[in-house]
Design an enzyme around this catalytic site. Structure first.
Site, PDB file in Angstrom:
ATOM      1  N   ARG A  94       0.823  -1.220   0.000  1.00  0.00           N
ATOM      2  CA  ARG A  94       0.000   0.000   0.000  1.00  0.00           C
ATOM      3  C   ARG A  94       0.854   1.267   0.000  1.00  0.00           C
ATOM      4  O   ARG A  94       0.478   2.279   0.583  1.00  0.00           O
ATOM      5  CB  ARG A  94      -0.971   0.026   1.178  1.00  0.00           C
ATOM      6  N   ARG A 134      -3.591   6.174   0.254  1.00  0.00           N
ATOM      7  CA  ARG A 134      -4.145   7.313   0.983  1.00  0.00           C
ATOM      8  C   ARG A 134      -3.157   8.072   1.843  1.00  0.00           C
ATOM      9  O   ARG A 134      -3.474   9.144   2.337  1.00  0.00           O
ATOM     10  CB  ARG A 134      -5.330   6.835   1.837  1.00  0.00           C
ATOM     11  N   ARG A 159      -7.987  10.825  -6.201  1.00  0.00           N
ATOM     12  CA  ARG A 159      -9.148  10.047  -5.795  1.00  0.00           C
ATOM     13  C   ARG A 159     -10.356  10.922  -5.476  1.00  0.00           C
ATOM     14  O   ARG A 159     -11.492  10.433  -5.456  1.00  0.00           O
ATOM     15  CB  ARG A 159      -8.805   9.166  -4.584  1.00  0.00           C
ATOM     16  N   ASP A 168      -6.933  -3.640  -7.133  1.00  0.00           N
ATOM     17  CA  ASP A 168      -7.627  -4.139  -5.950  1.00  0.00           C
ATOM     18  C   ASP A 168      -7.886  -5.622  -6.166  1.00  0.00           C
ATOM     19  O   ASP A 168      -8.035  -6.073  -7.306  1.00  0.00           O
ATOM     20  CB  ASP A 168      -8.957  -3.402  -5.739  1.00  0.00           C
ATOM     21  N   TYR A 213     -14.824 -12.883   0.613  1.00  0.00           N
ATOM     22  CA  TYR A 213     -15.647 -11.725   0.225  1.00  0.00           C
ATOM     23  C   TYR A 213     -16.918 -12.186  -0.494  1.00  0.00           C
ATOM     24  O   TYR A 213     -18.012 -11.677  -0.245  1.00  0.00           O
ATOM     25  CB  TYR A 213     -14.859 -10.779  -0.679  1.00  0.00           C
TER      26      TYR A 213
END
Length: 349
Positions: free
Chosen positions: A30, A34, A43, A79, A154
């Site tokens: 990552r 962010r 974003r 992702d 998921y």
């Protein structure tokens, strides 16, 4: 398949291939994301999944941490649910929640309805890899995918889950349905990685983020055969492969049997201990606690030196090499300046 790039001076590729690098390589899970103001700016006007299917955006976001931090490897911005979307599954990434599946997979009929990955549906990923290989110069590009178990969790739960109740209930109570689902997802994972390899990635990493919820026995029975097929199928590509999960201290030996030459270690397990659990000659990646980066430079540099020292002990205990990384991804509130300074420190050590 494209001719593989020759990057003989890359410390990351040397370590990931089990050779002795000229210094400890450093990159971060990552690292694109962010924590970077330039990422947040992009974003602000693009939804997560839209960004993952825009080759120009994927390229720019992947390059941002390489420019800023001078890390030893780039990892493709994507992702783990991207190949599921490419296989026609109706899903979205909901801010502050994560992937949400419109119609969770619960029955044999649901499993039978899962379509194979259509490479055309993930063509922007392939285009982005081609653009990145041209832009990165001597910096290797890591492609990635989610492991079949994490994708399954998921799909069965319908979204993120703490206890994975429905996933484990299917695994234990309907093993035939479970293995059919895992077989379909293994095919999708392999297909997604093959798209990236054909476009020119220099290495791959498979993220089994939720494998740590399983016992060793259950992992061996219900997950390992499928993860092993991913690595066995891709072994001929001749690129270094990394296998990573969180909370996997008890599973490290089994995970190293799956066939990747590098095993990622989270912050809970000392690298020197991990070296005694994995197959001899496996390289280790990790494993600074991401929260350490929120505690200021003095603390971060002390802990970094300790991880480098632990990595040396791991190599002495039989690990092929040590790749410096976090024990999980960079946290959003992390000061990017600390990451830049930490890269410089690791390179100096």
């Amino acid at each position: 398949m494209n001719t593989r790039r020759e990057l003989p001076s890359s410390p990351y590729l040397a370590a990931a291939a089990g050779r002795t690098p000229n210094r400890v390589p450093v990159w971060f899970m990552r690292q694109a994301g962010r924590s970077l103001p330039e990422y947040r700016q992009l974003r602000a006007t693009h939804k997560m999944l839209d960004a993952c299917f825009d080759a120009e955006l994927v390229t720019e976001i992947t390059l941002q941490p390489v420019r800023r931090h001078q890390v030893d490897a780039a990892i493709l911005f994507s992702d783990i649910v991207v190949p599921l979307r490419g296989a026609g599954i109706d899903l979205d990434i909901v801010p502050d929640v994560g992937p949400v599946i419109a119609h969770p997979i619960r029955t044999d009929a649901d499993v039978a309805a899962i379509k194979p990955l259509d490479p055309q549906q993930v063509a922007p990923v392939s285009d982005a890899v081609s653009l990145l290989v041209a832009a990165l110069g001597e910096v290797p590009l890591i492609g990635f995918a989610g492991a079949p178990f994490t994708l399954a969790s998921y799909l069965v739960e319908g979204g993120p889950s703490k206890n994975h109740e429905r996933t484990k209930a299917m695994m234990f109570g309907a093993p035939q349905t479970w293995h059919a689902l895992m077989t379909a997802l293994t095919d999708i994972t392999i297909g997604f990685l093959q798209v990236q390899l054909a476009a020119g990635v220099d290495a791959i990493q498979v993220f089994d983020s939720w494998a740590g919820t399983l016992s060793l026995r259950d992992y061996r029975t219900h997950v390992l055969p499928h993860s092993s097929r991913v690595f066995a199928t891709l072994a001929d590509a001749g690129v270094p492969m990394t296998h990573f999960g969180v909370g996997t201290a008890e599973l490290l030996g089994a995970m190293s049997e799956a066939g990747a030459g590098v095993v990622g270690v989270d912050w809970r397990t000392a690298l020197a201990d991990a070296a005694t659990r994995v197959r001899p000659g496996t390289a280790l990646q990790g494993n600074l606690d991401p929260v350490v980066l929120l505690a200021g430079w003095e603390v971060a540099q002390q802990h970094t030196r300790a991880v480098i020292e632990d990595g040396r002990r791991a190599v002495a205990a039989g690990a092929a090499a040590h790749i410096f990384n976090l024990g999980h991804g960079v946290l959003p509130p992390t000061d990017p300046g600390i990451i830049t300074d930490l890269v410089a420190l690791v390179k100096s050590l």
